[in-house]
Design a protein around this motif. Sequence first.
Motif, PDB file in Angstrom:
ATOM      1  N   ALA A 157       0.755  -1.184  -0.106  1.00 12.32           N
ATOM      2  CA  ALA A 157       0.039   0.111  -0.034  1.00 12.32           C
ATOM      3  C   ALA A 157       0.934   1.147  -0.042  1.00 12.32           C
ATOM      4  O   ALA A 157       1.839   1.145   0.645  1.00 12.32           O
ATOM      5  CB  ALA A 157      -0.888   0.127   1.186  1.00 12.32           C
ATOM      6  N   GLU A 158       0.730   2.138  -0.907  1.00 16.75           N
ATOM      7  CA  GLU A 158       1.551   3.222  -1.087  1.00 16.75           C
ATOM      8  C   GLU A 158       0.965   4.477  -1.638  1.00 16.75           C
ATOM      9  O   GLU A 158       0.130   4.407  -2.540  1.00 16.75           O
ATOM     10  CB  GLU A 158       2.818   2.628  -2.158  1.00 16.75           C
ATOM     11  N   SER A 159       1.388   5.719  -1.045  1.00 19.99           N
ATOM     12  CA  SER A 159       0.859   6.866  -1.743  1.00 19.99           C
ATOM     13  C   SER A 159       1.765   7.198  -2.954  1.00 19.99           C
ATOM     14  O   SER A 159       2.683   6.805  -3.267  1.00 19.99           O
ATOM     15  CB  SER A 159       0.900   7.981  -0.495  1.00 19.99           C
ATOM     16  N   SER A 160       0.892   8.086  -3.706  1.00 15.15           N
ATOM     17  CA  SER A 160       1.601   8.472  -4.894  1.00 15.15           C
ATOM     18  C   SER A 160       2.673   9.662  -4.426  1.00 15.15           C
ATOM     19  O   SER A 160       2.562  10.123  -3.469  1.00 15.15           O
ATOM     20  CB  SER A 160       0.682   9.188  -5.863  1.00 15.15           C
ATOM     21  N   GLY A 161       3.253  10.380  -5.478  1.00 19.35           N
ATOM     22  CA  GLY A 161       4.176  11.361  -5.295  1.00 19.35           C
ATOM     23  C   GLY A 161       3.736  12.673  -4.402  1.00 19.35           C
ATOM     24  O   GLY A 161       4.163  13.129  -3.533  1.00 19.35           O
ATOM     25  N   SER A 162       2.357  12.949  -4.726  1.00 20.12           N
ATOM     26  CA  SER A 162       1.907  14.073  -3.982  1.00 20.12           C
ATOM     27  C   SER A 162       1.192  13.691  -2.670  1.00 20.12           C
ATOM     28  O   SER A 162       0.620  14.467  -2.016  1.00 20.12           O
ATOM     29  CB  SER A 162       0.552  14.569  -5.039  1.00 20.12           C
ATOM     30  N   VAL A 167      -2.094   3.730  -3.758  1.00 20.62           N
ATOM     31  CA  VAL A 167      -1.892   2.528  -4.608  1.00 20.62           C
ATOM     32  C   VAL A 167      -1.904   1.200  -3.775  1.00 20.62           C
ATOM     33  O   VAL A 167      -0.959   0.980  -2.929  1.00 20.62           O
ATOM     34  CB  VAL A 167      -0.694   2.702  -5.394  1.00 20.62           C
ATOM     35  N   LEU A 168      -2.741   0.124  -4.399  1.00 19.28           N
ATOM     36  CA  LEU A 168      -2.793  -1.378  -3.512  1.00 19.28           C
ATOM     37  C   LEU A 168      -2.284  -2.198  -4.701  1.00 19.28           C
ATOM     38  O   LEU A 168      -2.746  -2.180  -5.668  1.00 19.28           O
ATOM     39  CB  LEU A 168      -4.428  -1.537  -2.942  1.00 19.28           C
ATOM     40  N   GLU A 169      -1.354  -3.108  -4.242  1.00 12.79           N
ATOM     41  CA  GLU A 169      -1.092  -4.049  -4.937  1.00 12.79           C
ATOM     42  C   GLU A 169      -0.787  -5.608  -4.204  1.00 12.79           C
ATOM     43  O   GLU A 169      -0.330  -5.361  -3.359  1.00 12.79           O
ATOM     44  CB  GLU A 169       0.414  -3.919  -5.806  1.00 12.79           C
TER      45      GLU A 169
END
Length: 387
Positions: A157-162, A167-169
């Motif tokens: 689980a990760e946030s975008s640059g902003s 984002v989930l994978e």
Amino acid sequence: MNGFLLTVIGARRPGRIGCTLLLVAIGVAVLSPASGARRPESSFRSAVEGYRYEFPRDHGAHDAFRTEWWYYTGHLQAADGRRFGFELTFFRRASPPDEVKTQPSRWSLSQLYLAHFAVTDVNGARFTFAEKLSRAGLGKAGAEQDRLHVWIDDWRAESSGSGDTHVLEAREGALGLSLSLTPAKPPVIHGQQGISKKGGGAGQASHYYSFTRLEAKGTLTVDARPVAVTGTGWMDHEFGSADLGADIAGWDWFSVQLEDRSELMWYRLRRTDGSSDPASSGTIVFPDGRSRHLSLDDIMIQAINTWTSPASRARYPSAWHLAVPSLALDLTVVPFVEAQELRTSRSTQVTYWEGAVSVTGSKQGQPIKGQGYVELTGYAERLAGKL
């Protein structure tokens, strides 16, 4: 309002890194790996009133606290009308710093990570789940501290640059998920004075916030077949170091998203005598993003059906009447699929029910519909007994 007890007790689990992981998860707790009979280690920070949230920093890990989790659930729909529910959850459990100092190496167990991934095929009336467990060593698992980025192997689980988009994978065999989730509302802080209480004892609290409405799009893979999907998600992030009371048998947690763009979170801490602990509480989120704390006296809830698991023989409540009289809100909550039980024998060793639900009822005298997720713990085995 989701967390799993993790205890290091010397069990062998072979992995790709070719080492012995001395890990077994043997129970559940809202905040920590202990019952009320054991006090939290003084080396960890307590959740206390006055905490000031700062985003995007607080989306990241809080290693000063003993237990933490990032919890995503939601509802997805394909172009052909097929409907799905999903759950992707990451848990972090820290060892006391003094223990880590005695084993100063890259293999030392300073942080333990677990993850659960589940998909409900609503049209097919089918539920599938997977699980992972790893230590934070050599890049196998981890979480950054200044932004959202938590992972185990290729699950993340990760946030975008902003920092705006999540984002989930996740992929396990024929099951997979690749989603982008954009908040439609700002994060909502649960509880009062910066803490969400989980009991009446000193320090029995956590820091807890949610994104109650995330606009989702991406790909869901079922039976090795990718399907383009859109939908709505929910994210919980909670961290703390305290213990549950010894008289807590488990909890029932609800997230509800209504078609008027309001949301409701509610958790009921169940005592061993069947009563609700006074710390049980929730939050109503209005369409404009404002929110209001709900106490135990603000809400009425009654189970109106049950389901017995053929695997665990646990008997779960399986439909509910939920009402908030002060809001003229009266809802019926029913699972899309009854069999949404997770038996996590390869990670937490806990059996619990978590699943997608439909919502119908009325608000201010007008018909209303919605959807949500429900989590039920302590039904397959008594929480205190497991601990």
